[in-house]
Design an enzyme around this catalytic site. Sequence first.
Site, PDB file in Angstrom:
ATOM      1  N   ASP A   1     -24.829 -18.763 -27.264  1.00 32.22           N
ATOM      2  CA  ASP A   1     -25.421 -18.735 -28.772  1.00 32.22           C
ATOM      3  C   ASP A   1     -25.877 -17.351 -28.936  1.00 32.22           C
ATOM      4  O   ASP A   1     -25.876 -16.691 -29.863  1.00 32.22           O
ATOM      5  CB  ASP A   1     -26.528 -19.870 -29.013  1.00 32.22           C
TER       6      ASP A   1
ATOM      7  N   MET B   1     -40.459 -25.124 -23.182  1.00 26.58           N
ATOM      8  CA  MET B   1     -39.023 -24.489 -23.483  1.00 26.58           C
ATOM      9  C   MET B   1     -38.210 -24.947 -22.239  1.00 26.58           C
ATOM     10  O   MET B   1     -38.645 -24.802 -21.122  1.00 26.58           O
ATOM     11  CB  MET B   1     -39.357 -22.838 -23.592  1.00 26.58           C
TER      12      MET B   1
ATOM     13  N   HIS C   1     -25.070 -24.647 -27.899  1.00 29.43           N
ATOM     14  CA  HIS C   1     -26.296 -24.843 -27.714  1.00 29.43           C
ATOM     15  C   HIS C   1     -26.477 -24.291 -26.319  1.00 29.43           C
ATOM     16  O   HIS C   1     -27.659 -24.651 -25.463  1.00 29.43           O
ATOM     17  CB  HIS C   1     -26.768 -26.154 -28.040  1.00 29.43           C
TER      18      HIS C   1
ATOM     19  N   ASP D   1     -31.905 -16.662 -27.331  1.00 36.02           N
ATOM     20  CA  ASP D   1     -31.828 -18.034 -28.143  1.00 36.02           C
ATOM     21  C   ASP D   1     -32.603 -19.055 -27.008  1.00 36.02           C
ATOM     22  O   ASP D   1     -32.331 -18.571 -25.960  1.00 36.02           O
ATOM     23  CB  ASP D   1     -30.301 -18.658 -27.979  1.00 36.02           C
TER      24      ASP D   1
END
Length: 173
Positions: free
Chosen positions: A151, A20, A146, A7
């Site tokens: 996750d 990212m 999150h 994730d």
Amino acid sequence: MSYIVVDIESDGPIPGDYSMICFGAVIVDEHLDKTFYGKIKPISENYVPEALAVSGFSREETLAFDEPEKVMLDFEEWIKTNSKGRPIFISDNNGFDWMFICWYFHHFIQRNPFGFSSRRLADLYCGLEKDTFAQWKHLRQTKHTHHPVDDAKGNAEVLLHMKREMGLKISFK
């Protein structure tokens, strides 16, 4: 073959123009105790404040994160150390997560240990249910926070449920 649930959190919609910010991964087995967490310094001046807010980090915090090349090399080494055979990338939204991981691997270290393909958790579930609208997120045991390791772990729990309770033919050995 090892299944690795990944994730990511980002500060925008696409890699290259945006960054990212962090990602998490978990090896799918009965324990879900082999995890990776990387925090990556932004590679662009661009960011969408609302997208960055999802990660829980401020822009200033992200500027102190690790260099992308280091994180991707560390992740590659973690994959080699913790997986058996070919690593298989799987995620909740592989169109998004895969796009960033694949781009970062190729851009920063010129290779991707996952190869050229990935799997989408929801598609596996919908196929088992024979319903393209089947809902599966209620099967997570770990709360969706999150934080990418949480996750990824929750999504790995769903994959284990599909094997144990729904008859998905998949091997985690």
